[in-house]
Enzyme design. Structure first.
Site, short mmCIF file in Angstrom:
data_model
loop_
_atom_site.label_atom_id
_atom_site.label_comp_id
_atom_site.label_asym_id
_atom_site.label_seq_id
_atom_site.Cartn_x
_atom_site.Cartn_y
_atom_site.Cartn_z
N ASP A 1 4.80 1.01 11.94
CA ASP A 1 3.59 0.33 11.49
C ASP A 1 3.48 -1.09 12.03
O ASP A 1 2.42 -1.71 11.91
CB ASP A 1 3.53 0.30 9.97
CG ASP A 1 3.13 1.64 9.39
OD1 ASP A 1 2.14 2.21 9.85
OD2 ASP A 1 3.82 2.12 8.47
N LYS B 1 0.83 -1.21 0.00
CA LYS B 1 0.00 0.00 0.00
C LYS B 1 0.86 1.25 0.00
O LYS B 1 0.62 2.20 -0.77
CB LYS B 1 -0.90 0.02 1.23
CG LYS B 1 -1.70 1.30 1.41
CD LYS B 1 -2.48 1.33 2.70
CE LYS B 1 -1.65 1.79 3.87
NZ LYS B 1 -1.50 3.26 3.93
N ASN B 2 1.89 1.28 0.85
CA ASN B 2 2.70 2.48 0.98
C ASN B 2 3.60 2.74 -0.21
O ASN B 2 4.20 3.82 -0.32
CB ASN B 2 3.54 2.40 2.26
CG ASN B 2 2.70 2.56 3.50
OD1 ASN B 2 1.54 2.96 3.44
ND2 ASN B 2 3.27 2.25 4.66
N ARG C 1 -8.64 -0.74 4.88
CA ARG C 1 -7.89 0.32 4.22
C ARG C 1 -6.46 -0.12 3.91
O ARG C 1 -5.85 0.37 2.95
CB ARG C 1 -7.84 1.58 5.09
CG ARG C 1 -9.13 2.38 5.13
CD ARG C 1 -8.96 3.67 5.90
NE ARG C 1 -7.77 4.38 5.42
CZ ARG C 1 -6.84 4.91 6.21
NH1 ARG C 1 -6.96 4.81 7.53
NH2 ARG C 1 -5.80 5.52 5.70
N CYS D 1 -5.28 7.63 9.20
CA CYS D 1 -5.33 7.02 10.53
C CYS D 1 -5.11 8.04 11.63
O CYS D 1 -4.24 8.91 11.51
CB CYS D 1 -4.28 5.91 10.64
SG CYS D 1 -4.67 4.44 9.68
N ARG E 1 0.47 14.53 12.51
CA ARG E 1 1.13 14.10 11.26
C ARG E 1 1.27 15.32 10.36
O ARG E 1 0.50 15.54 9.44
CB ARG E 1 0.33 13.00 10.57
CG ARG E 1 0.02 11.82 11.48
CD ARG E 1 -0.79 10.76 10.79
NE ARG E 1 0.00 9.96 9.89
CZ ARG E 1 -0.50 9.01 9.09
NH1 ARG E 1 -1.80 8.78 9.09
NH2 ARG E 1 0.28 8.32 8.29
N PRO E 2 2.27 16.15 10.60
CA PRO E 2 2.42 17.39 9.84
C PRO E 2 2.84 17.14 8.41
O PRO E 2 3.38 16.09 8.07
CB PRO E 2 3.51 18.13 10.62
CG PRO E 2 4.33 17.05 11.26
CD PRO E 2 3.33 15.97 11.61
#
Length: 416
Positions: free
Chosen positions: A304, A21-22, A396, A116, A121-122
């Site tokens: 993760d 996915k990533n 997801r 998520c 999470r900037p």
């Protein structure tokens, strides 16, 4: 939709890892950089990929299925530079199209991305980098508007090795004027997979796999065919599934080279791991030892996988510790494991886990993709039946996680 798990059953057999996915999300974003056809193969069939495909279509790209897990993208006539709020808030990966849109169209507009709920999470790394390349930035109503007739090459030193920031700046730099140097770049395998596709499209990226990337801008990119790399995080999840149930599972896919930190910690706990080029085999043990982990960007222990590993450590002898260095909300799953009887204390960003504990079947929630995997894994080892809600979060990031576990011998079913 809920997932119901009857615990106490051993697993056995083989499982095939899907595309990552990533890696797939930035690869899809890269197809916006050219008007030529791009074929991507081995895409996972998950909710985030379907959302990204919808976003590409909204921007004007034509996306068609070309067989199982393959899509052909034709971004000849991009008609939109704005990311719809509906899609942006559903996943963080939506922000990856900003670099491509800015490079291709000269402007990009997007709300702050969702995804998520794992803490702050900037996107400052992405924005600061694009500003240094000549883009003007307007922040209003919780969103961002970037404009630049053509980006210019620049030396950029990232505040931290953000993988999304590195990917966005790579996408932007490919069509910039001059040479861009990205220092303190992410060295995650998914970044290298993106660079591989971009180079096959005609980009000139050097230093792949190192912390310093050099990109010589070109005027135009062309189409390409690319196969998405296997998902190391899915493989790590099945490795923990084998360990937490004291089972034997063979994981197929070229993931061993990307799982060094996971392999080391599993072995330290007493779990037997055989890592070969195409096969990753895990054999659980009856008495695991407590271990200490600290998440860190690749090649460190992946953030993760710390939630699944936290579930595993509830079955280890002694006190384990997990220190989360990357996301301030990543330990929220601890409350769900406590509902099952886990003995875990949280001190700021560190979880102290006492084990082994007899987990009891309970009703728990999948708070995000990886915490969802963690509670499912804990349910495999628990006594009695567990019910997991919030399964959309699991879907997801995992293609048929419950189905694959069922094929290995778990007792899992989905119910309305």
């Amino acid at each position: 939709m809920r997932i119901v798990v009857d615990g106490g059953y051993k697993l056995n057999g083989e499982v095939q890892v899907e595309g990552a996915k990533n890696a797939a999300l930035p690869l899809l974003a890269a197809t916006l950089l050219t008007s030529d056809d791009c074929l991507l193969e081995n895409l996972p069939d998950i909710e985030d990929i379907r959302c990204m495909v919808s976003l590409l279509r909204t921007l004007g790209a034509e996306v068609s299925a070309e067989g199982p897990r393959s899509v052909l993208v034709r971004a000849r006539n991009l008609v939109q530079h704005m990311v719809p709020a509906e899609l942006a808030t559903r996943m963080r990966g939506s922000f990856l199209v900003v670099g491509s849109l800015l490079a291709r169209l000269g402007r990009a507009s997007t709300p702050h991305p969702g995804g998520c709920a794992i803490g702050t999470r900037p996107v400052s790394v992405d924005l600061k980098g694009m500003q240094s390349m000549g883009a003007t930035l307007i922040c209003e109503n919780g969103g961002y508007l970037l404009e630049a007739p053509r980006l210019r090459g620049e030396r950029i030193s990232l505040d931290y090795p953000s993988h999304t920031g590195t990917e966005n700046l790579l996408l932007a730099a490919c069509l910039a004027e001059g040479t861009t140097i990205i220092e303190n770049a992410s060295v995650e395998p998914e970044v290298a997979d993106l660079a591989s596709l971009l180079n096959s499209m005609g980009a000139r990226i050097y230093g792949v796999g190192t912390g310093i990337l050099q990109v010589e801008g070109v005027r135009r990119l062309h189409g390409a065919v690319h196969r998405v790399m296997p998902d190391r995080l899915e493989a790590g999840t099945f490795a923990v599934a084998a360990a937490i149930t004291c089972s034997n599972v063979t994981i197929r896919g070229r993931v061993a080279r990307c799982l060094g930190a996971m392999t080391s910690k599993l072995s330290e706990a007493g779990v037997s791991v055989s890592a070969e080029r195409d096969v990753y085999h895990v054999s659980g043990c009856k008495e695991m030892s407590a271990v200490h982990i600290q998440t860190f960007p690749y090649p460190g222990f992946p953030t993760d996988l710390q939630a699944p590993f936290g579930a595993l450590m509830t079955q280890a002898h002694g006190q384990s510790s997990i220190h989360e260095t990357m996301y301030d909300g990543r330990l929220s799953y601890v409350g769900e494991l406590r509902k099952m009887g886990a003995e875990i204390k949280v001190d700021r960003q560190t979880a102290l886990i006492n084990g082994p504990t007899r987990l009891q079947g309970s009703e728990v929630r999948a708070l995000d993709i990886r915490s969802g995997a963690a509670v499912i894994l804990a349910a495999l080892a628990a006594e009695g039946r567990s019910t997991i809600t919030g399964t959309i979060n699991v879907d997801r990031g995992y293609q048929g996680l419950d189905e694959k576990l069922t094929q290995l011998g778990a007792r899992i079913q989905r119910i309305e």
